[in-house]
Design a protein around this motif. Structure first.
Motif, PDB file in Angstrom:
ATOM      1  N   UNK A  21       0.833  -1.204   0.000  1.00 45.77           N
ATOM      2  CA  UNK A  21       0.000   0.000   0.000  1.00 45.77           C
ATOM      3  C   UNK A  21       0.866   1.253   0.000  1.00 45.77           C
ATOM      4  N   UNK A  22       1.980   1.204   0.714  1.00 46.00           N
ATOM      5  CA  UNK A  22       2.833   2.375   0.868  1.00 46.00           C
ATOM      6  C   UNK A  22       3.370   2.863  -0.477  1.00 46.00           C
ATOM      7  N   UNK A  23       3.787   1.950  -1.341  1.00 44.09           N
ATOM      8  CA  UNK A  23       4.338   2.350  -2.639  1.00 44.09           C
ATOM      9  C   UNK A  23       3.319   3.089  -3.497  1.00 44.09           C
ATOM     10  N   UNK A  24       2.089   2.573  -3.664  1.00 37.78           N
ATOM     11  CA  UNK A  24       1.089   3.336  -4.428  1.00 37.78           C
ATOM     12  C   UNK A  24       0.747   4.678  -3.796  1.00 37.78           C
ATOM     13  N   UNK A  25       0.739   4.741  -2.462  1.00 39.04           N
ATOM     14  CA  UNK A  25       0.471   6.011  -1.792  1.00 39.04           C
ATOM     15  C   UNK A  25       1.585   7.004  -2.103  1.00 39.04           C
ATOM     16  N   UNK A  26       2.843   6.542  -2.037  1.00 37.87           N
ATOM     17  CA  UNK A  26       3.975   7.402  -2.377  1.00 37.87           C
ATOM     18  C   UNK A  26       3.859   7.901  -3.811  1.00 37.87           C
ATOM     19  N   UNK A  27       3.465   7.009  -4.702  1.00 37.90           N
ATOM     20  CA  UNK A  27       3.323   7.380  -6.110  1.00 37.90           C
ATOM     21  C   UNK A  27       2.236   8.442  -6.278  1.00 37.90           C
ATOM     22  N   UNK A  28       1.090   8.214  -5.660  1.00 37.69           N
ATOM     23  CA  UNK A  28      -0.027   9.153  -5.789  1.00 37.69           C
ATOM     24  C   UNK A  28       0.331  10.515  -5.211  1.00 37.69           C
ATOM     25  N   UNK A  29       0.954  10.516  -4.040  1.00 37.87           N
ATOM     26  CA  UNK A  29       1.336  11.786  -3.404  1.00 37.87           C
ATOM     27  C   UNK A  29       2.391  12.498  -4.243  1.00 37.87           C
ATOM     28  N   UNK A  30       3.340  11.745  -4.782  1.00 44.82           N
ATOM     29  CA  UNK A  30       4.386  12.336  -5.623  1.00 44.82           C
ATOM     30  C   UNK A  30       3.800  12.975  -6.869  1.00 44.82           C
ATOM     31  N   UNK A  31       2.859  12.292  -7.495  1.00 43.06           N
ATOM     32  CA  UNK A  31       2.224  12.840  -8.699  1.00 43.06           C
ATOM     33  C   UNK A  31       1.413  14.098  -8.367  1.00 43.06           C
ATOM     34  N   UNK A  32       0.679  14.041  -7.265  1.00 43.39           N
ATOM     35  CA  UNK A  32      -0.095  15.210  -6.860  1.00 43.39           C
ATOM     36  C   UNK A  32       0.791  16.399  -6.546  1.00 43.39           C
ATOM     37  N   UNK A  33       1.852  16.137  -5.791  1.00 45.71           N
ATOM     38  CA  UNK A  33       2.791  17.210  -5.456  1.00 45.71           C
ATOM     39  C   UNK A  33       3.481  17.747  -6.706  1.00 45.71           C
ATOM     40  N   UNK A  34       3.740  16.876  -7.661  1.00 42.89           N
ATOM     41  CA  UNK A  34       4.399  17.288  -8.901  1.00 42.89           C
ATOM     42  C   UNK A  34       3.539  18.270  -9.677  1.00 42.89           C
ATOM     43  N   UNK A  35       2.250  17.993  -9.714  1.00 42.79           N
ATOM     44  CA  UNK A  35       1.351  18.911 -10.416  1.00 42.79           C
ATOM     45  C   UNK A  35       1.363  20.291  -9.748  1.00 42.79           C
ATOM     46  N   UNK A  36       1.304  20.301  -8.432  1.00 47.69           N
ATOM     47  CA  UNK A  36       1.318  21.563  -7.692  1.00 47.69           C
ATOM     48  C   UNK A  36       2.632  22.305  -7.926  1.00 47.69           C
ATOM     49  N   UNK A  37       3.742  21.583  -7.838  1.00 47.78           N
ATOM     50  CA  UNK A  37       5.050  22.200  -8.064  1.00 47.78           C
ATOM     51  C   UNK A  37       5.171  22.739  -9.483  1.00 47.78           C
TER      52      UNK A  37
END
Length: 366
Positions: free
Chosen positions: A319-335
């Motif tokens: 579960x942790x890996x997909x969560x990291x991926x989702x958060x990274x993608x979301x943060x990337x859009x914001x950045x």
């Protein structure tokens, strides 16, 4: 924008992300560790794609502008600095707490020296992991990339004015020999990290631009384009399937040159069915934010387990890996939307407008 190549940036960035899931490698779960060893461990090849693509895209964007003298060297360098440095510096700052934590808050001359190398984008020149993998570890490639940017005008002159093209290609043929002669423990430090070696990937991208302009492998219709696209992907798959038969030192750079170059060239024509699929606006957006994703994903991998433990979430690695991926993608859009692009525009407006209009480096022989 060549949409299929933009979307492919996201796909290869995801490969790099998988390569950095080291808790999969170290997992006691044989499924996760096996997945990492069989597939994810080879995700570093995404960097080869980025370096080759960079040479191609810069040639596409700037060759004619240098030829027509509609851009100065100063404007060019400011634009490249604006493209990568703000996000590099921000992620560098965000990585400092992790470094301090690993050192129990202790700082010394080495800490500040390594910090200076990172701030000045010089960390990849030293063949020591304590240098090039310090702070935001992926920034070693940005250090190399900026070297490519600086060398681009000179390489442009060499490519279009050299009397002998053999002399240009000679270094590429020397690299496999150097790998063979170099002790294995130095292979990653030199042949994967060092900008002076990795500029070979960038150079290949520049030469691909010449093939692109010349229409080499340009399909005559949608069917032939689709066949070429499938063939390029299949070739990469074949190389990947036989990776364990090739020493890692060669896989760090030379082994994947042919399939990566073919993918860049074939998809640059954006005519086949796969190109149409890759031109989907969601995938293209993913490609646009891929640089931000590349720069920030390791930070979430760094801090993710600590946050998981601190909040007592008890998320499994599955579960942790997909969560990291989702958060990274979301943060990337914001950045991308609220930091990367605004800073890019501000720097170019602030520093490039005053640049003189006479180009310092001419490639009039183009």
């Amino acid at each position: 924008m060549i949409k299929p190549l933009t979307s492919l940036r996201l796909i290869f960035a995801l490969m790099v992300f998988s390569h950095h899931l080291l808790f999969f490698r170290d997992s006691s779960d044989p499924t996760l560790s096996g997945l990492y060893q069989s597939y994810f461990s080879e995700g570093f090849i995404g960097v080869s794609f980025f370096f080759i693509l960079s040479g191609f895209v810069l040639s596409l964007a700037y060759t004619e502008r240098f030829k027509d003298q509609t851009i100065t060297t100063k404007e060019y360098l400011i634009a490249r600095f604006a493209r990568i440095y703000p996000l590099h510096f921000l992620t560098f700052l965000l990585a400092i707490p992790r470094v301090l934590s690993r050192q129990n808050g202790h700082v010394n001359a080495k800490f500040f020296g390594t910090m200076g190398l990172n701030v000045s984008l010089l960390q990849s020149y030293l063949p020591f992991s304590g240098s090039y993998l310090s702070f935001n570890s992926v920034s070693w490639s940005i250090s190399a990339e900026f070297f490519f940017y600086a060398m681009f005008p000179l390489l442009l002159i060499a490519i279009y004015k050299a009397k002998s093209k053999i002399a240009l290609w000679a270094p590429l043929f020397l690299i496999p020999v150097l790998i063979f002669l170099t002790p294995e423990q130095w292979h990653k430090d030199i042949f994967y990290i060092n900008p002076i070696i990795r500029i070979s990937d960038f150079f290949i991208g520049m030469m691909l631009y010449r093939l692109y302009v010349g229409g080499v492998l340009k399909p005559t219709g949608n069917r032939s384009a689709t066949i070429l696209e499938i063939s390029a992907i299949a070739l990469l798959g074949v190389f990947f399937a036989f990776k364990n038969s090739v020493p890692e030192g060669y896989r760090y750079c030379v082994y994947y040159w042919i399939p990566m170059a073919l993918i860049v060239l074939v998809f640059s024509y954006q005519q086949g069915a796969i190109s149409r699929l890759l031109s989907n606006r969601v995938l293209v957006l993913g490609g646009e934010i891929s640089f931000a994703f590349y720069m920030c994903h390791v930070l979430f991998i760094y801090y993710g387990p600590s946050v998981n433990s601190f909040l007592h979430l008890s998320l499994s690695d599955y579960v942790l890996a997909p969560v990291m991926l989702a958060v990274s993608l979301g943060a990337s859009y914001v950045l991308f939307k609220y930091f990367e692009m605004p800073m890019n525009k501000w720097i170019k407006k602030k520093f490039a407008e005053s640049a003189p209009k006479k180009v310092k480096v001419s490639v009039s022989a183009v």
